[in-house]
Structure formats: structure tokens, C-alpha cells
Design a protein around this motif. Structure first.
Motif, PDB file in Angstrom:
ATOM      1  N   UNK A 140       0.581  12.760   0.184  1.00  0.00           N
ATOM      2  CA  UNK A 140       0.560  14.044  -0.493  1.00  0.00           C
ATOM      3  C   UNK A 140      -0.793  14.284  -1.052  1.00  0.00           C
ATOM      4  N   UNK A 141      -1.431  15.482  -1.050  1.00  0.00           N
ATOM      5  CA  UNK A 141      -2.757  15.927  -1.798  1.00  0.00           C
ATOM      6  C   UNK A 141      -2.675  17.022  -2.487  1.00  0.00           C
ATOM      7  N   UNK A 142      -3.191  16.929  -3.579  1.00  0.00           N
ATOM      8  CA  UNK A 142      -3.263  18.125  -4.939  1.00  0.00           C
ATOM      9  C   UNK A 142      -4.781  18.194  -5.278  1.00  0.00           C
ATOM     10  N   UNK A 143      -5.336  19.451  -4.854  1.00  0.00           N
ATOM     11  CA  UNK A 143      -6.399  19.972  -5.296  1.00  0.00           C
ATOM     12  C   UNK A 143      -6.470  20.539  -6.927  1.00  0.00           C
ATOM     13  N   UNK A 144      -7.125  20.150  -7.613  1.00  0.00           N
ATOM     14  CA  UNK A 144      -7.353  20.517  -8.959  1.00  0.00           C
ATOM     15  C   UNK A 144      -8.500  21.109  -9.522  1.00  0.00           C
ATOM     16  N   UNK A 145      -8.559  21.792 -10.656  1.00  0.00           N
ATOM     17  CA  UNK A 145      -9.556  22.731 -10.789  1.00  0.00           C
ATOM     18  C   UNK A 145     -10.887  21.807 -10.973  1.00  0.00           C
ATOM     19  N   UNK A 146     -11.922  22.345 -10.924  1.00  0.00           N
ATOM     20  CA  UNK A 146     -13.310  21.842 -11.033  1.00  0.00           C
ATOM     21  C   UNK A 146     -13.499  20.867 -10.003  1.00  0.00           C
ATOM     22  N   UNK A 147     -13.032  21.630  -8.825  1.00  0.00           N
ATOM     23  CA  UNK A 147     -13.293  20.526  -7.448  1.00  0.00           C
ATOM     24  C   UNK A 147     -12.697  19.148  -7.691  1.00  0.00           C
ATOM     25  N   UNK A 148     -11.806  18.836  -8.158  1.00  0.00           N
ATOM     26  CA  UNK A 148     -11.032  17.468  -8.114  1.00  0.00           C
ATOM     27  C   UNK A 148      -9.829  17.515  -7.069  1.00  0.00           C
ATOM     28  N   UNK A 149      -9.521  16.348  -6.726  1.00  0.00           N
ATOM     29  CA  UNK A 149      -8.463  16.131  -5.931  1.00  0.00           C
ATOM     30  C   UNK A 149      -7.711  14.860  -6.065  1.00  0.00           C
ATOM     31  N   UNK A 150      -6.334  14.848  -6.067  1.00  0.00           N
ATOM     32  CA  UNK A 150      -5.676  13.659  -6.068  1.00  0.00           C
ATOM     33  C   UNK A 150      -4.732  13.509  -4.897  1.00  0.00           C
ATOM     34  N   UNK A 151      -4.837  12.276  -4.418  1.00  0.00           N
ATOM     35  CA  UNK A 151      -4.253  11.967  -3.040  1.00  0.00           C
ATOM     36  C   UNK A 151      -3.121  10.777  -3.037  1.00  0.00           C
ATOM     37  N   UNK A 152      -2.244  10.694  -2.377  1.00  0.00           N
ATOM     38  CA  UNK A 152      -1.599   9.186  -2.301  1.00  0.00           C
ATOM     39  C   UNK A 152      -0.815   9.521  -0.967  1.00  0.00           C
ATOM     40  N   UNK A 153      -0.783   8.106  -0.463  1.00  0.00           N
ATOM     41  CA  UNK A 153      -0.024   7.777   1.045  1.00  0.00           C
ATOM     42  C   UNK A 153       0.641   6.620   1.087  1.00  0.00           C
ATOM     43  N   UNK A 154       1.535   6.420   1.915  1.00  0.00           N
ATOM     44  CA  UNK A 154       2.216   5.482   2.184  1.00  0.00           C
ATOM     45  C   UNK A 154       2.686   5.037   3.484  1.00  0.00           C
ATOM     46  N   UNK A 155       2.974   3.980   4.169  1.00  0.00           N
ATOM     47  CA  UNK A 155       3.335   3.813   5.517  1.00  0.00           C
ATOM     48  C   UNK A 155       3.583   2.365   5.729  1.00  0.00           C
ATOM     49  N   UNK A 156       4.496   2.034   6.908  1.00  0.00           N
ATOM     50  CA  UNK A 156       4.928   1.013   7.380  1.00  0.00           C
ATOM     51  C   UNK A 156       4.244   0.832   8.637  1.00  0.00           C
ATOM     52  N   UNK A 157       3.338  -0.194   9.100  1.00  0.00           N
ATOM     53  CA  UNK A 157       2.462  -0.476  10.188  1.00  0.00           C
ATOM     54  C   UNK A 157       2.580  -1.845  11.011  1.00  0.00           C
ATOM     55  N   UNK A 158       2.834  -1.734  12.333  1.00  0.00           N
ATOM     56  CA  UNK A 158       3.290  -3.113  12.864  1.00  0.00           C
ATOM     57  C   UNK A 158       1.864  -3.170  13.931  1.00  0.00           C
ATOM     58  N   UNK A 159       1.856  -4.416  14.492  1.00  0.00           N
ATOM     59  CA  UNK A 159       0.863  -4.819  15.162  1.00  0.00           C
ATOM     60  C   UNK A 159       1.368  -6.180  16.226  1.00  0.00           C
ATOM     61  N   UNK A 160       1.297  -5.843  17.672  1.00  0.00           N
ATOM     62  CA  UNK A 160       1.604  -6.998  18.565  1.00  0.00           C
ATOM     63  C   UNK A 160       0.533  -8.171  18.500  1.00  0.00           C
ATOM     64  N   UNK A 161       0.689  -9.158  19.232  1.00  0.00           N
ATOM     65  CA  UNK A 161      -0.385 -10.047  19.250  1.00  0.00           C
ATOM     66  C   UNK A 161      -1.228  -9.748  20.942  1.00  0.00           C
ATOM     67  N   UNK A 162      -2.514 -10.261  20.610  1.00  0.00           N
ATOM     68  CA  UNK A 162      -3.370 -10.205  22.096  1.00  0.00           C
ATOM     69  C   UNK A 162      -2.528 -10.741  23.274  1.00  0.00           C
ATOM     70  N   UNK A 163      -2.637  -9.862  24.151  1.00  0.00           N
ATOM     71  CA  UNK A 163      -2.006 -10.448  25.608  1.00  0.00           C
ATOM     72  C   UNK A 163      -2.105 -11.821  25.819  1.00  0.00           C
TER      73      UNK A 163
END
Length: 809
Positions: A529-552
Motif C-alpha cells: 500500500x502507498x498513501x501520499x499525504x499533504x506537504x510531500x509526505x508518503x506512507x508505505x507498507x508491504x508484506x510477502x512470503x518469499x522462498x529460496x532453493x539451495x545452490x545446485x
């Protein structure tokens, strides 16, 4: 008549000498989502208000501003219904045209209520990026003191990122292992793009990627969009630029890191097809003779190159054929060195012969299907290999049992083969996506990344039993021929503006590997999410699940040979996983001054740890020049990283800029012993302060003076088990007290000067980047030595001058 001709000649010489050099600034502007050319965009040079210079884009989105004075310029791009673009740090040089390829974002509200929104330098190009993302330019990779012109070293200045290793450009993001960093090129996941790369790592001493052929690219440090998979730490999303499609240009450079040549120009001025070719060859042997300390008495050699051929299509599309690669070799001959010589890149009890190769090449199609739909596809082939041989040194010893030293050298009794291995990994890749937008409010992106791996490896080693004074039998640890598996990552992303100032994006990603039945992650949600506020301000939030395999290479490690019950200890291990949560606040304090604060929490789980009770965890891997030889592993480990970051950035204006970043964080993990410990990379804090001031003389010469100060907490280690280290002939730490000790804080001050001379269609650049000006003695690691106490302290590089001279014409 003769006098008139002479007078005219000298007048022309004088005019050419004192006239201010100029150059053309041109480029192409497209819609950010559909990549369709934008007609009628106003391009305006805003430095000189009394004599404004401007133009508009044609039917193909092209613009041209001729005779722009050399130096730093500010450009403004506007189009009704689109957010304004302000570029306030464009470097114009006499020896090279400035070519800009820009993307404009459509404004959400109706025409009569449009509020001007400005996109500035540094904002990520990826339309789905919400937090922890930054665009970096080619100019930035060369601007920062101590960066050596490499993207990875440049990124270590950003908040939440640690370098703190002079010998390597590993990137530690928010306390995560550097092996969690993903490198992408034109949408393709590529092998480690560094010389002297070790399997399972993402860094190295010298980068293969050269900033001279990069376009503006993105760097992510957490909670990244759904299109990025197989990574839990961060992403370098690199873009390539095309060669000049109107005129031939050359560049030659000589410096500490190598001798380089670049050529670019049109293949056909009618079709606008172009080429760009570069090559570099190391000349460190020259600087070794000058007595410059590079961390080892051995002389590394390496070479790398790049080529791109671009063929435009109708209605803004293009097909590009490209390739990049490098080869490197080093022979560290301890038998020929003095006993006190430094070898931070090798071990002290053997002669080592090591070489690596990396290459990737592909074909990329970019095609706007209509004004709202864009299609991109890249097919590529990549390969990387490592080849090593070690010969063990039998040393003559004195009456006390210590190695005998004569004429400052160890006295060698004999050399015996100790290790022989070669790993080769080939990969065949496809990356494709379709981008569709509905008006100015909604964008959908659907894509697939697919990789087919083919892995070949052979490794055998033996050890010497000091108790019996006999060699143990050779042990084969890898013996794999063309083993193959598939890695698939489909994804979908959607972004929507609820209002002009409030947007959200949501995505789903999935990761599957055929390497075993446990390597899959069916649903990985990503939200921002991103919310732009007065006076050139901005609030942001993000979340997510991430995964990774091993080196070959780890999947095919054969631990015990004939014992079938314990063979292949990593074969059935699944993905490591991590939940990211990031909240941010930004404010423009002035027209060119930005404050950014982010807080984050990462919950790591399913981390590979040993089945037996121990402190071992894969979160501590990925740095240095050693491969892993694990015992039986399972997905049972956990970890947690959390912290807060601050960035205060003054964009380049009025002749100067500065960047201050600070991070406070904590990174801990549990092995199978269920004890919370510091990770190897838990430095607790990181601080960077950069400043640069540019002085201009006679409108044709400029001097840029920059400085950088870095301070980070030291890395963690533990007491050495001397008995086990002697038997294993390498450093073995006591398991129960792992990471209970910390190296001293790392501190470094760098200074960079760059002097530029612009003449008509010619630019000379002389630069000196002095790394560690004060010669601080920073700790690096402990290394094994063949005598009590069987380890010694290794230190980082000291005072290191990195310089180059370049001519562009």
C-alpha cells in the motif's frame, strides 16, 4: 591575402578553444505500463530560464535537444494526463551523446483536477514496487567514493545494506546471508556475475558486470513484488542499454581494475539498428610491481566482455541479441612466498590453482501490442564453472616441532596433490510477461520464469594423518554428470489506484523445483500500500512470503560414499522461507532533499539445519571463498531479523550532493540445538555518509571531490577448536560457543577526485578513488596455519588507490 588567411585560421582556432563545448541530448519516452511511444511530450532544459530550450516528442516518442552545454543539466518532461518527470542530475559530456529512455506514468484523476506529481531520480522503475526499492543510475555507480564503479559496492551505501569486506563485494541485506541476493539481467536470473566466484555465493573480488553498458536499474532490499522469486534477501534487477543508433562513439580506459575499450554506433541509420561492444583485461601485475597491496602475493588475471545488437520493430518494439561473460584465474603458490606474506584469498598450507568462467547470452523481444498492452520475452543460455587443484606442503620442522623458516620462507620438504575439483552448471532460461492496463488506475502483470539446470561435478580430496604419518585414501565427494532439474516460477500482479494519492498492489507467486519432492512453495502472497499525504509526505507498507532453493552443487554432495543410508545429505531438503513486513515514511524536506525511514521485521523458517543437535544453520553461509560440506540436513531452523533504517539524501543540485544512511538491526537464528544466536552477519548497526562537490572551470573543465565514511559492527565468530582444526587442516569453531565473539567495528574513510576536460566532441576523464585513506586495520577473518595455535588473524585491505584515465570520442 596570405595575412587574411592566417588571421582567419587563428581566429577559428581561438573560437574553437574558448567556445563552450556542447552535445546533443535525445531519447525516447514511452508509457510506463504499455511501453507505447508517447507523442507530444514537452522536453525542456530548465537550467537557463532566460533562454529556455525545449522540444516535443514525435510520433515514435523521440525527442532531440541539440547544442546543450556540457556539464550537469536539469530536464523536465510534461504531458497532459501524465505525471511530470524531473531529472536534475543529467551529465552532458562533449565526447558522448546523452541518450535518455524514459517512462511516464499516467495520472489518475480527471484532467481538470490533475495535481502535478513529480517523479525524481532514485524512484524505482518497477511499477509494482512499494517499499525498500530504489533505482540507481550508471552515473551513481561511478559517483560514490569507494564503489570502484561496481553496482554491488555502490549498493552497500544504501540503508540496510552492509559491505564491510574490502576483499569481496558481497551484499548483506538486513542481516541476511549474501547468498540470498538474486541477480537478474533482462528478466533472466543469472549466475554469480563476479570473477573468482565460488558456488553458492553471489559476490566476489571483482565484478564482471560493467556500468558502461547498464541502463538505469532497480535494487530491492525486502518485500519485493511477486515477479521476483527464488530469493529471501534482495534483488539486483539490471537493465541493458542500447548502443547509439545515430553516430559511432568510442571509449578507451586504463586503470587499476583493467584496460577497457568500448565501441557503439548504428548498424543501419535507416532502420535504427545499433551495436554496443566492450572488453576489459586486467593489468594488476603492473600495480603489484609498484608495491600496491591487493591482499595476496599472487597476481590475479581476468578478462570480461559484453555485446548487444538491437533491432527496432514497428510501433516501438525491438529485438535485442546480447551476451556478457568473464574468465579469471589465480595461482597462489605458498611454496614460493615468504612465511609472512598475506593471503586473504587463499589458505596457508598449500599451493592453490583456481580458475572460473561465467557467461550468459540471450535474445529479448519487447513489443507493445497496443496502447494498453505490452509483451516481453527473453530466452537465454548461461554457464558458470570453477576449476581448482591444491597441492599440500610438507614442511621441514625444527627441534620444537615448528615449521623451519630460512631466508624468510618455509622450508619445503615436498608437495603432494590434496584436492582436485571442477563444477560446471549450464542453464536454459525463459522469462516472459504480459502487462495490461485499464485506464490510468489499474495494471495487471502476468508472467513466468522457467529455468532448466544441467549440473556436472567432480571432486576428490584426501588428507594426511599426522598420527600415522600416512595419507588417507582419496575420497570422492562429487561425481555427477549432467544431472538436470527444472525451476518454475509463475506469478500474477495487480496494481490499482483507489484515488490519486492512495494505491495498492497485490500479487501471487509460486516456486517449484523438480530437484526433489520437498522443493515447492505453492502460494506466496505479496501485498503493498502507498498513501501520499499533504506537504510531500508518503506512507508505505508491504508484506510477502518469499522462498529460496539451495545452490545446485549442494544437492549432489555425497558425504560418505559407500554408506547408502547417509549419502547425499542435502538431497531432499526443501526451500528456505521468509515472511517480510516493511513500513515506510518519506518526506521531501525541500525541492532536492528527501528523508526516508523504514522499519522491518523478517520471520525466517524452514532454514536447513543439521539433523544432529548443533548450532549449524545455512543462514551463515554465502560469504568467502569456501564451499559447504554439510552433514545430514533438514528444514527445521528459524531466524528473525528486525530493524529501522534512515536515509537523508540531497539530490545533486547547486554543485553538490550528500547521502547519509543509518541502520540499527538485530539478526538471530536457531540451529537444531534450539539456542538463539547472532548470525555471522549481525553487525547490529551500519552507518554511511557521502558527500560530493563539483567545481566548474571555464565551462569546459570540472573537478569533482567526494568523500565517504563507513562504520559497521564487526562480524561474529567463536573460539577455535585447535585439535579439530589441525586434523581438518582448516578452521573449526567450537560448536557450543559459536558466534559468541565479535570482531572489532569496521571503519573506513574513502576519498575520490575526478577531473574532466571537455573539448569539441572529446572528453578526457582522470579519476583517483582512494580506498581506506587512513589505512585503518580492520579485521577480516581467522585463517588456518600449519603450526600452533593453528590459526591467525587476517586483516582487510589497507590503503588502496584505484584510478583510471578515460577518453570518450
Amino acid at each position: 591575402m596570405k595575412n587574411i588567411l592566417l588571421s582567419t585560421f587563428f581566429l577559428l582556432v581561438a573560437l574553437s578553444t574558448f567556445a563552450q563545448p556542447s552535445q546533443t541530448v535525445r531519447g525516447k519516452i514511452v508509457d510506463k505500463e504499455s511501453k507505447f511511444p508517447l507523442v507530444g511530450v514537452t522536453a525542456l532544459l530548465v537550467n537557463n530560464a532566460t533562454q529556455p530550450v525545449g522540444t516535443v516528442t514525435d510520433m515514435d516518442g523521440n525527442f532531440r535537444l541539440p547544442n546543450i552545454p556540457v556539464g550537469r543539466q536539469t530536464l523536465r518532461f510534461t504531458l497532459v494526463g501524465y505525471k511530470e518527470i524531473l531529472l536534475n542530475n543529467i551529465v552532458v559530456e562533449a565526447g558522448r551523446e546523452t541518450v535518455l529512455n524514459l517512462e511516464m506514468e499516467e495520472s489518475v484523476t480527471e484532467l481538470n483536477t490533475v495535481v502535478v506529481k513529480v517523479k525524481r531520480n532514485g524512484e524505482a522503475a518497477n511499477e509494482m514496487a512499494t517499499v525498500s526499492a530504489r533505482q540507481f543510475s550508471v552515473e551513481e555507480t561511478g559517483r560514490y567514493a569507494g564503489s570502484r564503479g561496481e553496482p554491488a559496492r555502490m549498493a552497500s551505501n544504501f540503508a540496510g545494506v552492509q559491505g564491510a569486506d574490502d576483499s569481496r563485494n558481497d551484499i548483506v541485506i538486513r542481516g541476511n546471508s549474501p547468498s540470498g541476493v538474486l541477480w537478474r539481467l533482462e528478466g533472466i536470473n543469472i549466475p554469480n556475475p563476479n570473477h573468482f566466484a565460488i558456488s553458492g555465493t553471489s559476490g566476489g573480488p571483482v565484478g564482471i558486470i560493467n556500468n558502461k553498458y547498464l541502463a538505469n536499474s532497480d535494487f530491492f532490499t525486502g518485500a519485493f513484488p511477486a515477479e521476483f522469486g527464488n530469493t529471501t534477501s534482495g534483488v539486483f534487477d539490471l537493465k541493458l542499454r542500447n548502443g547509439n543508433d545515430e553516430k559511432h562513439q568510442l571509449s578507451a580506459q586504463f586503470g587499476f581494475l583493467g584496460t577497457e575499450f568500448l565501441a557503439e554506433g548504428p548498424l543501419s541509420k535507416k532502420s535504427k539498428a545499433s551495436y554496443l561492444v566492450t572488453g576489459r583485461y586486467a593489468n594488476l601485475w603492473l600495480f603489484k610491481k609498484a608495491g600496491i597491496d591487493i591482499g595476496t602475493e599472487a597476481t590475479p588475471t581476468y578478462a570480461d566482455g559484453f555485446a548487444r545488437f538491437n533491432f527496432p520493430l514497428k510501433k516501438g518494439g525491438n529485438v535485442a541479441i546480447w551476451g556478457v561473460g568473464g574468465a579469471s584465474t589465480i595461482d597462489i603458490l605458498i611454496s614460493e612466498q615468504e612465511a609472512s606474506d598475506r593471503n586473504i584469498f587463499g589458505q596457508n598450507d598449500r599451493d592453490q590453482y583456481f580458475s572460473t568462467n561465467m557467461a550468459v547470452g540471450g535474445i529479448t523481444l519487447n513489443k507493445p501490442l497496443n496502447k494498453s498492452t505490452f509483451f516481453k520475452a527473453t530466452v537465454a543460455v548461461s554457464a558458470n564453472s570453477q576449476d581448482a587443484n591444491h597441492d599440500f606442503l610438507f614442511l621441514r620442522k625444527n627441534a620444537q616441532g615448528d615449521p623451519l623458516i630460512e631466508n624468510k620462507r618455509f622450508v619445503i620438504d615436498s608437495l603432494r596433490p590434496l584436492l582436485d575439483y571442477k563444477f560446471t552448471e549450464n542453464k536454459y532460461s525463459l522469462a516472459t510477461y504480459l502487462n495490461k492496463k485499464w485506464g490510468a488506475k489499474s495494471t495487471l502483470k502476468v508472467g513466468l520464469t522457467a529455468d532448466l539446470y544441467s549440473f556436472t561435478a567432480f571432486d576428490q580430496a584426501r588428507s594426511f594423518n599426522e598420527a600415522t604419518q600416512k595419507w588417507n585414501a582419496w575420497v570422492t565427494r562429487w561425481n555427477t554428470n549432467n544431472a538436470s532439474y527444472v525451476l518454475l516460477q509463475p506469478y500474477v500482479q495487480f496494481k490499482h489506484y483507489l484515488t490519486e494519492n492512495f494505491s495498492f498492489n497485490a500479487g501471487l507467486s509460486s516456486l517449484y523445483s523438480s530437484i526433489n519432492t520437498n522443493s515447492y512453495s505453492l502460494i506466496e502472497p505479496r501485498v503493498g500500500f502507498a498513501l501520499e499525504l499533504p506537504h510531500r509526505q508518503k506512507l508505505t507498507f508491504a508484506t510477502g512470503l518469499h522462498s529460496q532453493g539451495l545452490p545446485s552443487y549442494l544437492y549432489f554432495y555425497d558425504q560418505s560414499g559407500a554408506n547408502a543410508s547417509t549419502r547425499f545429505p542435502v538431497k531432499n531438503v526443501g526451500f528456505s522461507k521468509s515472511w517480510h513486513f516493511v513500513a515506510g515514511y518519506s518526506k521531501m524536506l525541500a525541492d532536492n532533499l528527501r528523508l526516508l525511514v523504514e522499519a522491518y521485521y523478517q520471520n525466517l523458517f524452514d532454514i536447513p539445519v543439521e539433523k544432529t543437535i548443533s548450532s549449524y544453520s545455512l543462514v551463515n553461509s554465502g560469504a568467502g571463498f569456501s564451499r559447504l560440506f554439510p552433514n545430514q540436513l533438514q528444514n527445521g531452523g528459524i531466524g528473525r531479523n528486525y530493524g529501522v533504517e534512515m536515509t537523508l539524501e540531497k539530490f545533486f543540485s547547486k554543485g553538490y550532493y550528500f547521502l547519509v544512511t543509518a541502520s540499527l538491526f538485530d539478526a538471530q537464528y536457531q540451529g537444531s540445538d534450539k539456542i538463539w544466536r547472532n548470525t555471522d552477519f549481525n553487525g547490529k548497526y551500519a552507518f554511511n555518509a557521502l558527500f560530493s562537490k563539483e567545481f566548474t572551470f571555464n565551462k569546459r573543465k570540472s573537478l569533482n571531490i567526494g568523500a565517504k565514511f563507513t562504520a559497521t559492527g564487526g562480524r561474529w565468530y567463536g573460539p577455535v577448536d585447535a585439535t579439530q582444526s589441525r586434523l581438518a587442516q582448516e578452521i573449526i569453531y567450537a560448536d557450543a560457543t559459536r558466534n559468541s565473539l565479535q570482531f572489532n567495528p569496521y571503519k573506513r574513510f574513502d576519498l575520490k577526485t575526478e577531473y574532466k576536460i571537455n573539448k569539441n566532441r572529446l572528453t578526457h576523464t582522470i579519476a583517483v578513488d582512494i580506498v581506506n585513506v587512513l589505512g585503518n586495520k580492520n579485521q577480516l577473518s581467522l585463517s588456518y596455519i600449519p603450526q600452533a595455535p593453528y590459526f591467525k588473524q587476517e586483516y582487510q585491505l589497507g590503503f588502496l588507490p584505484v584510478f583510471f584515465y578515460r577518453i570518450d570520442f
